[in-house]
Design a protein around this motif. Structure first.
Motif, mmCIF file in Angstrom:
data_model
loop_
_atom_site.group_PDB
_atom_site.id
_atom_site.type_symbol
_atom_site.label_atom_id
_atom_site.label_comp_id
_atom_site.label_asym_id
_atom_site.label_seq_id
_atom_site.Cartn_x
_atom_site.Cartn_y
_atom_site.Cartn_z
ATOM 1 N N LEU A 145 35.562 -12.534 -8.539
ATOM 2 C CA LEU A 145 34.776 -11.439 -7.985
ATOM 3 C C LEU A 145 35.616 -10.465 -7.154
ATOM 4 C CD1 LEU A 145 31.911 -10.373 -8.135
ATOM 5 C CD2 LEU A 145 31.410 -11.574 -6.043
ATOM 6 N N ILE A 146 36.403 -10.942 -6.213
ATOM 7 C CA ILE A 146 37.249 -10.058 -5.406
ATOM 8 C C ILE A 146 38.290 -9.394 -6.301
ATOM 9 C CG2 ILE A 146 38.959 -10.019 -3.561
ATOM 10 C CD1 ILE A 146 37.313 -12.242 -2.218
ATOM 11 N N GLY A 147 38.844 -10.120 -7.252
ATOM 12 C CA GLY A 147 39.819 -9.550 -8.171
ATOM 13 C C GLY A 147 39.231 -8.420 -8.991
ATOM 14 N N PHE A 148 37.974 -8.539 -9.355
ATOM 15 C CA PHE A 148 37.325 -7.472 -10.109
ATOM 16 C C PHE A 148 37.155 -6.231 -9.243
ATOM 17 C CE2 PHE A 148 33.613 -5.320 -12.025
ATOM 18 C CZ PHE A 148 34.148 -5.096 -13.286
ATOM 19 N N PHE A 149 36.822 -6.411 -7.970
ATOM 20 C CA PHE A 149 36.714 -5.259 -7.075
ATOM 21 C C PHE A 149 38.075 -4.624 -6.817
ATOM 22 C CE2 PHE A 149 32.626 -7.279 -5.947
ATOM 23 C CZ PHE A 149 31.804 -6.197 -6.248
ATOM 24 N N ILE A 150 39.124 -5.428 -6.742
ATOM 25 C CA ILE A 150 40.480 -4.880 -6.627
ATOM 26 C C ILE A 150 40.779 -4.018 -7.849
ATOM 27 C CG2 ILE A 150 42.937 -5.484 -6.646
ATOM 28 C CD1 ILE A 150 42.176 -7.971 -4.994
ATOM 29 N N TYR A 151 40.416 -4.503 -9.005
ATOM 30 C CA TYR A 151 40.617 -3.730 -10.229
ATOM 31 C C TYR A 151 39.841 -2.406 -10.177
ATOM 32 C CZ TYR A 151 39.911 -2.021 -14.896
ATOM 33 O OH TYR A 151 39.828 -1.190 -15.976
ATOM 34 N N LEU A 152 38.589 -2.454 -9.736
ATOM 35 C CA LEU A 152 37.784 -1.237 -9.667
ATOM 36 C C LEU A 152 38.374 -0.223 -8.695
ATOM 37 C CD1 LEU A 152 34.117 -2.593 -9.750
ATOM 38 C CD2 LEU A 152 35.404 -1.486 -11.583
ATOM 39 N N PHE A 153 38.865 -0.692 -7.542
ATOM 40 C CA PHE A 153 39.479 0.229 -6.583
ATOM 41 C C PHE A 153 40.743 0.845 -7.157
ATOM 42 C CE2 PHE A 153 37.313 -2.407 -3.180
ATOM 43 C CZ PHE A 153 36.300 -1.485 -3.003
ATOM 44 N N THR B 191 41.849 -10.676 -11.996
ATOM 45 C CA THR B 191 40.401 -10.889 -12.002
ATOM 46 C C THR B 191 40.058 -12.355 -12.212
ATOM 47 O OG1 THR B 191 40.118 -8.675 -12.898
ATOM 48 C CG2 THR B 191 38.235 -10.128 -13.058
ATOM 49 N N PHE B 192 40.838 -13.044 -13.039
ATOM 50 C CA PHE B 192 40.563 -14.460 -13.297
ATOM 51 C C PHE B 192 40.931 -15.332 -12.098
ATOM 52 C CE2 PHE B 192 41.673 -18.664 -14.902
ATOM 53 C CZ PHE B 192 40.489 -18.990 -15.555
ATOM 54 N N CYS B 193 42.062 -15.059 -11.462
ATOM 55 C CA CYS B 193 42.540 -15.909 -10.358
ATOM 56 C C CYS B 193 41.806 -15.655 -9.047
ATOM 57 C CB CYS B 193 44.033 -15.710 -10.151
ATOM 58 S SG CYS B 193 45.013 -16.324 -11.525
ATOM 59 N N LEU B 194 41.285 -14.462 -8.866
ATOM 60 C CA LEU B 194 40.529 -14.135 -7.651
ATOM 61 C C LEU B 194 39.102 -13.776 -8.058
ATOM 62 C CD1 LEU B 194 43.161 -11.819 -5.960
ATOM 63 C CD2 LEU B 194 42.662 -14.187 -5.364
ATOM 64 N N VAL C 27 35.940 -7.797 -19.194
ATOM 65 C CA VAL C 27 35.708 -6.368 -18.960
ATOM 66 C C VAL C 27 36.946 -5.729 -18.349
ATOM 67 C CG1 VAL C 27 34.405 -4.730 -17.536
ATOM 68 C CG2 VAL C 27 33.208 -6.503 -18.820
ATOM 69 N N ALA C 28 37.564 -6.394 -17.370
ATOM 70 C CA ALA C 28 38.776 -5.857 -16.739
ATOM 71 C C ALA C 28 39.896 -5.737 -17.763
ATOM 72 C CB ALA C 28 39.206 -6.736 -15.574
ATOM 73 N N TYR C 29 40.055 -6.730 -18.617
ATOM 74 C CA TYR C 29 41.113 -6.696 -19.635
ATOM 75 C C TYR C 29 40.879 -5.546 -20.622
ATOM 76 C CZ TYR C 29 44.098 -8.040 -23.501
ATOM 77 O OH TYR C 29 45.040 -8.030 -24.503
ATOM 78 N N TYR C 30 39.663 -5.436 -21.114
ATOM 79 C CA TYR C 30 39.346 -4.386 -22.088
ATOM 80 C C TYR C 30 39.471 -2.999 -21.463
ATOM 81 C CZ TYR C 30 36.595 -1.289 -25.002
ATOM 82 O OH TYR C 30 36.171 -0.230 -25.747
ATOM 83 N N ASP C 31 38.905 -2.828 -20.278
ATOM 84 C CA ASP C 31 38.878 -1.514 -19.655
ATOM 85 C C ASP C 31 40.262 -1.084 -19.173
ATOM 86 O OD1 ASP C 31 37.220 0.725 -18.834
ATOM 87 O OD2 ASP C 31 37.736 0.121 -16.792
ATOM 88 N N PRO D 168 47.338 -4.673 -19.229
ATOM 89 C CA PRO D 168 45.972 -5.193 -19.076
ATOM 90 C C PRO D 168 45.934 -6.690 -18.783
ATOM 91 C CG PRO D 168 46.281 -4.232 -21.271
ATOM 92 C CD PRO D 168 47.541 -4.045 -20.512
ATOM 93 N N LYS D 169 46.958 -7.430 -19.236
ATOM 94 C CA LYS D 169 46.984 -8.875 -18.953
ATOM 95 C C LYS D 169 47.095 -9.140 -17.464
ATOM 96 C CE LYS D 169 48.863 -10.315 -23.359
ATOM 97 N NZ LYS D 169 49.971 -10.937 -24.081
ATOM 98 N N LYS D 170 47.814 -8.264 -16.746
ATOM 99 C CA LYS D 170 47.950 -8.427 -15.297
ATOM 100 C C LYS D 170 46.585 -8.309 -14.627
ATOM 101 C CE LYS D 170 49.160 -5.069 -12.429
ATOM 102 N NZ LYS D 170 49.926 -4.059 -11.716
ATOM 103 N N TRP D 171 45.795 -7.309 -15.043
ATOM 104 C CA TRP D 171 44.490 -7.117 -14.428
ATOM 105 C C TRP D 171 43.517 -8.222 -14.802
ATOM 106 C CZ3 TRP D 171 44.526 -4.487 -10.351
ATOM 107 C CH2 TRP D 171 45.479 -3.500 -10.187
ATOM 108 N N ALA D 172 43.649 -8.743 -16.012
ATOM 109 C CA ALA D 172 42.820 -9.889 -16.399
ATOM 110 C C ALA D 172 43.200 -11.114 -15.567
ATOM 111 C CB ALA D 172 42.977 -10.177 -17.882
#
Length: 105
Positions: free
Chosen positions: A47-55, A42-45, A22-26, A35-39
């Motif tokens: 749940l927390i990485g996904f929230f970092i992406y959302l913020f 999100t992959f390395c961290l 979802v992070a990669y696509y969005d 987008p690869k950076k955000w993926a």
């Protein structure tokens, strides 16, 4: 393999991979490059990485015209006005720049 172990490992792993996808696509869709950076974040961290992406994504929609604090105007309770160097709304104290001008006169 034990089915319970497969469920206990498989479901969180699927959630983790799903959030990464979802992070990669969005990120590509909304313009957070690359987008690869955000993926990767999100992959390395998990749940927390996904929230970092959302913020970070929420910062894209920042509108300074609707920001009530853009002019450094903070509401400070009158009883605490002497405790803060920040001007508050309706503050009739002089700013530090005005104090220096008065001293020079």
């Amino acid at each position: 393999m034990d089915p319970l172990l497969a469920v206990l490992v498989g479901i969180p792993l699927l959630w983790h991979l799903g959030l990464t996808a979802v992070a990669y696509y969005d990120a590509g869709r909304v313009g957070l490059e690359p987008p690869k950076k955000w993926a990767a974040i999100t992959f390395c961290l998990p749940l927390i990485g996904f929230f970092i992406y959302l913020f970070e994504r929420s910062e894209l929609s920042y509108d300074p015209e609707s920001d009530p604090y853009r002019e450094h105007n903070f509401n400070v309770h009158p009883s605490r006005a002497d405790d803060t160097p920040l001007p508050s709304r309706g503050d009739d104290r002089l700013s530090p720049e005005n104090d220096e001008e008065k001293r020079d006169e």
